[in-house]
Design a protein around this motif. Structure first.
Motif, PDB file in Angstrom:
ATOM      1  N   LYS A  37       0.831  -1.206   0.000  1.00 44.31           N
ATOM      2  CA  LYS A  37       0.000   0.000   0.000  1.00 44.31           C
ATOM      3  C   LYS A  37       0.862   1.251   0.000  1.00 44.31           C
ATOM      4  CE  LYS A  37      -4.013  -2.014   2.371  1.00 44.31           C
ATOM      5  NZ  LYS A  37      -4.836  -1.980   3.618  1.00 44.31           N
ATOM      6  N   ALA A  38       1.921   1.248   0.795  1.00 47.34           N
ATOM      7  CA  ALA A  38       2.807   2.410   0.851  1.00 47.34           C
ATOM      8  C   ALA A  38       3.465   2.648  -0.507  1.00 47.34           C
ATOM      9  CB  ALA A  38       3.869   2.201   1.929  1.00 47.34           C
ATOM     10  N   LEU A  79       3.872   5.817  -5.435  1.00 47.19           N
ATOM     11  CA  LEU A  79       3.823   5.878  -6.890  1.00 47.19           C
ATOM     12  C   LEU A  79       2.808   6.921  -7.356  1.00 47.19           C
ATOM     13  CD1 LEU A  79       4.021   2.089  -7.855  1.00 47.19           C
ATOM     14  CD2 LEU A  79       5.748   3.850  -8.282  1.00 47.19           C
ATOM     15  N   LEU A  80       1.668   6.976  -6.678  1.00 45.27           N
ATOM     16  CA  LEU A  80       0.674   8.000  -7.004  1.00 45.27           C
ATOM     17  C   LEU A  80       1.218   9.396  -6.738  1.00 45.27           C
ATOM     18  CD1 LEU A  80      -2.636   6.431  -5.623  1.00 45.27           C
ATOM     19  CD2 LEU A  80      -2.163   7.028  -7.995  1.00 45.27           C
ATOM     20  N   LEU A  81       1.923   9.540  -5.621  1.00 46.25           N
ATOM     21  CA  LEU A  81       2.524  10.837  -5.314  1.00 46.25           C
ATOM     22  C   LEU A  81       3.554  11.217  -6.373  1.00 46.25           C
ATOM     23  CD1 LEU A  81       2.898  13.242  -3.415  1.00 46.25           C
ATOM     24  CD2 LEU A  81       4.538  11.875  -2.113  1.00 46.25           C
ATOM     25  N   GLY A  82       4.354  10.245  -6.813  1.00 41.84           N
ATOM     26  CA  GLY A  82       5.321  10.520  -7.855  1.00 41.84           C
ATOM     27  C   GLY A  82       4.659  10.925  -9.156  1.00 41.84           C
ATOM     28  N   ARG A  83       3.524  10.303  -9.455  1.00 43.51           N
ATOM     29  CA  ARG A  83       2.787  10.683 -10.672  1.00 43.51           C
ATOM     30  C   ARG A  83       2.286  12.112 -10.577  1.00 43.51           C
ATOM     31  NH1 ARG A  83      -2.921   8.010 -12.616  1.00 43.51           N
ATOM     32  NH2 ARG A  83      -3.177   9.229 -14.527  1.00 43.51           N
ATOM     33  N   LEU A  84       1.730  12.478  -9.422  1.00 46.26           N
ATOM     34  CA  LEU A  84       1.265  13.853  -9.242  1.00 46.26           C
ATOM     35  C   LEU A  84       2.417  14.834  -9.331  1.00 46.26           C
ATOM     36  CD1 LEU A  84      -0.847  15.996  -8.441  1.00 46.26           C
ATOM     37  CD2 LEU A  84      -0.411  15.406  -6.042  1.00 46.26           C
ATOM     38  N   ASP A  85       3.521  14.517  -8.690  1.00 47.30           N
ATOM     39  CA  ASP A  85       4.692  15.390  -8.712  1.00 47.30           C
ATOM     40  C   ASP A  85       5.204  15.568 -10.142  1.00 47.30           C
ATOM     41  OD1 ASP A  85       6.767  16.823  -7.135  1.00 47.30           O
ATOM     42  OD2 ASP A  85       8.080  15.326  -8.004  1.00 47.30           O
ATOM     43  N   GLY A  86       5.231  14.482 -10.915  1.00 47.66           N
ATOM     44  CA  GLY A  86       5.673  14.580 -12.300  1.00 47.66           C
ATOM     45  C   GLY A  86       4.732  15.407 -13.155  1.00 47.66           C
ATOM     46  N   SER A 146      -0.453  20.779   0.658  1.00 51.91           N
ATOM     47  CA  SER A 146      -1.601  20.031   1.201  1.00 51.91           C
ATOM     48  C   SER A 146      -1.197  18.720   1.863  1.00 51.91           C
ATOM     49  CB  SER A 146      -2.604  19.736   0.082  1.00 51.91           C
ATOM     50  OG  SER A 146      -1.993  19.012  -0.961  1.00 51.91           O
ATOM     51  N   LEU A 147       0.072  18.305   1.745  1.00 48.90           N
ATOM     52  CA  LEU A 147       0.514  17.019   2.293  1.00 48.90           C
ATOM     53  C   LEU A 147       0.787  17.130   3.793  1.00 48.90           C
ATOM     54  CD1 LEU A 147       2.861  15.834  -0.593  1.00 48.90           C
ATOM     55  CD2 LEU A 147       0.526  15.087  -0.114  1.00 48.90           C
ATOM     56  N   VAL A 148      -0.237  17.449   4.550  1.00 45.08           N
ATOM     57  CA  VAL A 148      -0.118  17.605   6.003  1.00 45.08           C
ATOM     58  C   VAL A 148      -0.004  16.234   6.683  1.00 45.08           C
ATOM     59  CG1 VAL A 148      -1.315  18.408   8.062  1.00 45.08           C
ATOM     60  CG2 VAL A 148      -1.255  19.842   6.013  1.00 45.08           C
ATOM     61  N   LEU A 149      -0.882  15.291   6.325  1.00 46.01           N
ATOM     62  CA  LEU A 149      -0.786  13.857   6.648  1.00 46.01           C
ATOM     63  C   LEU A 149      -1.062  13.457   8.090  1.00 46.01           C
ATOM     64  CD1 LEU A 149       2.393  12.777   4.603  1.00 46.01           C
ATOM     65  CD2 LEU A 149       0.030  13.030   3.816  1.00 46.01           C
ATOM     66  N   LEU A 150      -0.781  14.278   9.084  1.00 45.95           N
ATOM     67  CA  LEU A 150      -0.871  13.816  10.477  1.00 45.95           C
ATOM     68  C   LEU A 150      -2.320  13.708  10.940  1.00 45.95           C
ATOM     69  CD1 LEU A 150       2.022  15.669  12.321  1.00 45.95           C
ATOM     70  CD2 LEU A 150       2.052  13.522  11.056  1.00 45.95           C
ATOM     71  N   PRO A 151      -2.595  12.702  11.788  1.00 48.22           N
ATOM     72  CA  PRO A 151      -3.919  12.591  12.398  1.00 48.22           C
ATOM     73  C   PRO A 151      -4.040  13.561  13.576  1.00 48.22           C
ATOM     74  CG  PRO A 151      -2.511  10.837  13.192  1.00 48.22           C
ATOM     75  CD  PRO A 151      -1.693  11.605  12.189  1.00 48.22           C
ATOM     76  N   ILE A 174      -0.181   5.232   8.611  1.00 50.94           N
ATOM     77  CA  ILE A 174      -1.206   6.264   8.482  1.00 50.94           C
ATOM     78  C   ILE A 174      -0.812   7.302   7.436  1.00 50.94           C
ATOM     79  CG2 ILE A 174      -2.316   8.180   9.704  1.00 50.94           C
ATOM     80  CD1 ILE A 174      -2.170   6.479  12.257  1.00 50.94           C
ATOM     81  N   MET A 175       0.452   7.702   7.448  1.00 54.10           N
ATOM     82  CA  MET A 175       0.928   8.694   6.485  1.00 54.10           C
ATOM     83  C   MET A 175       0.889   8.154   5.053  1.00 54.10           C
ATOM     84  SD  MET A 175       4.128  10.220   8.694  1.00 54.10           S
ATOM     85  CE  MET A 175       4.572  11.514   7.546  1.00 54.10           C
ATOM     86  N   ALA A 176       1.238   6.877   4.882  1.00 52.53           N
ATOM     87  CA  ALA A 176       1.185   6.280   3.544  1.00 52.53           C
ATOM     88  C   ALA A 176      -0.232   6.272   3.010  1.00 52.53           C
ATOM     89  CB  ALA A 176       1.746   4.857   3.592  1.00 52.53           C
ATOM     90  N   ASP A 177      -1.199   5.934   3.880  1.00 54.64           N
ATOM     91  CA  ASP A 177      -2.603   5.938   3.471  1.00 54.64           C
ATOM     92  C   ASP A 177      -3.054   7.345   3.104  1.00 54.64           C
ATOM     93  OD1 ASP A 177      -5.207   4.541   3.213  1.00 54.64           O
ATOM     94  OD2 ASP A 177      -5.776   5.831   4.881  1.00 54.64           O
ATOM     95  N   ALA A 178      -2.652   8.329   3.907  1.00 62.37           N
ATOM     96  CA  ALA A 178      -3.031   9.717   3.635  1.00 62.37           C
ATOM     97  C   ALA A 178      -2.406  10.213   2.325  1.00 62.37           C
ATOM     98  CB  ALA A 178      -2.606  10.610   4.798  1.00 62.37           C
ATOM     99  N   ILE A 179      -1.167   9.813   2.056  1.00 65.13           N
ATOM    100  CA  ILE A 179      -0.510  10.204   0.806  1.00 65.13           C
ATOM    101  C   ILE A 179      -1.288   9.678  -0.390  1.00 65.13           C
ATOM    102  CG2 ILE A 179       1.507   9.731  -0.645  1.00 65.13           C
ATOM    103  CD1 ILE A 179       3.242  10.018   1.830  1.00 65.13           C
ATOM    104  N   GLY A 180      -1.704   8.408  -0.322  1.00 64.55           N
ATOM    105  CA  GLY A 180      -2.464   7.833  -1.421  1.00 64.55           C
ATOM    106  C   GLY A 180      -3.756   8.589  -1.680  1.00 64.55           C
ATOM    107  N   LYS A 181      -4.496   8.890  -0.614  1.00 68.79           N
ATOM    108  CA  LYS A 181      -5.768   9.600  -0.769  1.00 68.79           C
ATOM    109  C   LYS A 181      -5.548  11.009  -1.323  1.00 68.79           C
ATOM    110  CE  LYS A 181      -8.104   7.109   2.965  1.00 68.79           C
ATOM    111  NZ  LYS A 181      -8.667   7.191   4.340  1.00 68.79           N
ATOM    112  N   MET A 182      -4.547  11.707  -0.795  1.00 69.99           N
ATOM    113  CA  MET A 182      -4.301  13.077  -1.243  1.00 69.99           C
ATOM    114  C   MET A 182      -3.777  13.114  -2.675  1.00 69.99           C
ATOM    115  SD  MET A 182      -2.769  14.986   2.117  1.00 69.99           S
ATOM    116  CE  MET A 182      -3.800  15.211   3.577  1.00 69.99           C
ATOM    117  N   ALA A 183      -2.944  12.134  -3.048  1.00 70.81           N
ATOM    118  CA  ALA A 183      -2.419  12.097  -4.412  1.00 70.81           C
ATOM    119  C   ALA A 183      -3.541  11.829  -5.414  1.00 70.81           C
ATOM    120  CB  ALA A 183      -1.329  11.039  -4.530  1.00 70.81           C
ATOM    121  N   ARG A 184      -4.449  10.906  -5.088  1.00 67.10           N
ATOM    122  CA  ARG A 184      -5.585  10.646  -5.976  1.00 67.10           C
ATOM    123  C   ARG A 184      -6.442  11.893  -6.133  1.00 67.10           C
ATOM    124  NH1 ARG A 184      -5.705   5.964  -2.785  1.00 67.10           N
ATOM    125  NH2 ARG A 184      -5.022   4.098  -3.899  1.00 67.10           N
TER     126      ARG A 184
END
Length: 313
Positions: free
Chosen positions: A8-9, A14-21, A212-217, A230-240
């Motif tokens: 999952k991480a 990978l999604l974050l890298g796609r957004l960054d690119g 927007s990549l704040v990530l913390l609960p 938790i941060m990996a899950d948040a990264i995926g949601k925010m990148a999508r």
């Protein structure tokens, strides 16, 4: 992390890298990053105990209202103006030209320093020293470029900013009873969350700062390993979400520019981009941003209303 958590991480990164690119090659990166800054600020305000929406910040920036919650008579632990100022101040030394330009444009419309002083001077005095300490510690190099290292840094910063134990407070009630109350503490985790997007950039997860990549609960889990999940899950949601928003911004910007049929010297295309970034801009803000007279700003806004495209909110 377990095997499934590692997968999952990896997917999230990978999604974050796609957004960054995508941002590196997008003509609308400035609009996306400006809106990302508002989304990050809204998330930080929620962590600080003053829940607001991005639309609340947009109305304030556009000159349509005072800072969110400032006139509601609420007993908030901190003013939104102070949270927003500290979030912007954290970005002041960013070297990325697109990020720096979007920050400069925002500050040409909104004086966040004056607003923080007016609405949260006590908050700046209380949180300012901790904010400076966190900023210095957060910018230290990471031993390894992984989410666990960032999670460990978050726990380290949390330990630094935990308040010293205080004795309880004796209170005598109106009927003569003596009450022993624990001291009230103000949340500090949001101060660390301000630095998380910068830490992701410093560790090499992104090639530019994405606010927007704040990530913390709201509350830290028991261990850095749990926080990394938790941060990996948040990264995926925010990148999508970010990829979908970037698509929507690019479609809206393309349609707006085509519909306007603007000449090369026209300020209408720039106004269209600003309206996608900060919907509802008032005449005074447009006048400052485009360096035109208030009368010229009104004419531009009237023309913009006649050729309006769907507004992103």
């Amino acid at each position: 992390m377990a095997r499934t958590e590692n997968l999952k991480a990896t997917d999230s990164l990978l999604l974050l890298g796609r957004l960054d690119g995508r941002l590196l090659g997008s003509a609308c990166a400035d609009i996306f990053l400006a809106r990302s800054r508002l989304a990050g600020a809204a998330a930080l305000a929620g962590l600080a105990g003053v829940p607001i929406g991005v639309s609340d910040l947009q109305r304030w920036i556009a000159g349509r209202s005072p800072p969110p919650r400032a006139s509601e008579g609420l007993n908030d632990p901190i003013s939104v103006a102070a949270v927003f100022h500290l979030a912007l101040a954290r970005d002041e030394d960013i070297r990325d030209p697109v990020n720096q330009a979007t920050l400069n444009i925002l500050r040409s419309v909104l004086d966040d320093r004056a607003a923080a002083t007016a609405y949260g001077s006590d908050d700046l005095a209380h949180f300012g020293p901790m904010w400076r300490q966190i900023r210095a510690e957060a910018d230290a190099p990471f031993p390894t470029a992984d989410l666990l290292s960032i999670a460990e840094r978050v726990f380290h910063l949390s330990a630094l900013t935990n308040p010293a134990p205080q004795s309880s407070v004796d209170v005598v009630s109106f009927d003569g009873r003596s009450l022993d109350l624990p001291p009230r503490q103000r949340d500090r985790l949001w101060l660390i969350a301000v630095a998380v997007p910068r830490m992701l950039y410093s560790a090499g997860f992104t090639s530019r700062f994405i606010p927007s990549l704040v990530l913390l609960p709201k509350f830290l889990p028991p261990s850095p390993a749990a926080l990394a999940v938790i941060m990996a899950d948040a990264i995926g949601k925010m990148a999508r979400t970010g990829l979908k928003e970037l698509d929507a911004i690019e479609r809206a910007a393309s349609k707006t520019l085509v519909d306007r049929g603007a000449t090369r010297r026209s300020k209408a295309p720039l106004l269209a981009r600003l309206q996608l970034t900060y919907p509802g801009l008032q005449t005074s803000a447009v006048s400052k941003l485009l360096n035109v007279t208030p009368q010229g700003a009104r004419k531009l806004l009237e023309a913009s209303a006649q050729h309006s495209s769907p507004v992103l909110v």
